[in-house]
Design a protein around this motif. Structure first.
Motif, short mmCIF file in Angstrom:
data_model
loop_
_atom_site.label_atom_id
_atom_site.label_comp_id
_atom_site.label_asym_id
_atom_site.label_seq_id
_atom_site.Cartn_x
_atom_site.Cartn_y
_atom_site.Cartn_z
N GLN A 180 0.71 -1.08 -0.02
CA GLN A 180 0.13 -0.12 0.11
C GLN A 180 0.92 1.40 0.02
N GLY B 156 0.78 3.97 -3.00
CA GLY B 156 0.61 5.43 -2.75
C GLY B 156 1.67 6.23 -3.31
N THR C 216 -4.70 14.35 -0.79
CA THR C 216 -5.57 13.85 0.32
C THR C 216 -6.44 12.77 -0.36
N VAL C 217 -7.38 12.21 0.81
CA VAL C 217 -8.04 10.99 0.67
C VAL C 217 -9.17 11.61 -0.36
N SER C 218 -10.01 12.78 0.11
CA SER C 218 -10.96 13.15 -0.50
C SER C 218 -10.55 13.50 -2.09
N GLN C 219 -9.21 13.84 -2.55
CA GLN C 219 -8.82 14.06 -3.82
C GLN C 219 -8.71 12.87 -4.48
N LEU C 220 -8.35 11.79 -3.85
CA LEU C 220 -8.19 10.40 -4.31
C LEU C 220 -9.57 9.72 -4.86
N CYS C 221 -10.70 10.01 -3.90
CA CYS C 221 -12.07 9.67 -4.04
C CYS C 221 -12.57 10.26 -5.21
#
Length: 103
Positions: free
Chosen positions: A32, A36, A47-52
């Motif tokens: 992982q 990443g 960020t996680v939100s950008q990834l989503c």
């Protein structure tokens, strides 16, 4: 004596399974982290939100393209009244296209 050896073997097997789980977990974490790091090299995702958002966008585009391709073949179907089924206009093209989506 047999019961004692069986219990020891059982405990040893549990210990080996626990060690294997721990190793798999460590290997997964390492993978992982590598993934990443590689993802950060190719994108500006931080960020996680950008990834989503990135994956939602990519999956949405892929789904739209797939719908366009399916509709292309569906629009070419003709109803065979005598045999009571839908006939494919270009079966070879359809099977070739389906083969591209095999996993």
């Amino acid at each position: 004596m047999f019961a004692k050896r069986a219990e020891e073997a059982s405990q040893h097997a549990r210990q080996l399974r626990a060690e294997l789980r721990k190793k798999r977990k460590a290997d997964k974490l390492k993978l992982q982290q590598q993934l990443g790091a590689e993802l950060l090299k190719f994108t500006d995702i931080e960020t996680v939100s950008q990834l989503c958002s990135y994956f939602e966008k990519e999956l949405n585009q892929e789904a739209q393209q797939l719908a366009i391709e399916v509709n292309f073949f569906a629009d070419q179907l003709t109803w065979n009244e005598q045999r009571q089924y839908w006939q494919v206009a270009d079966l070879r093209a359809l099977t070739d296209w389906l083969a591209t989506h095999r996993t």
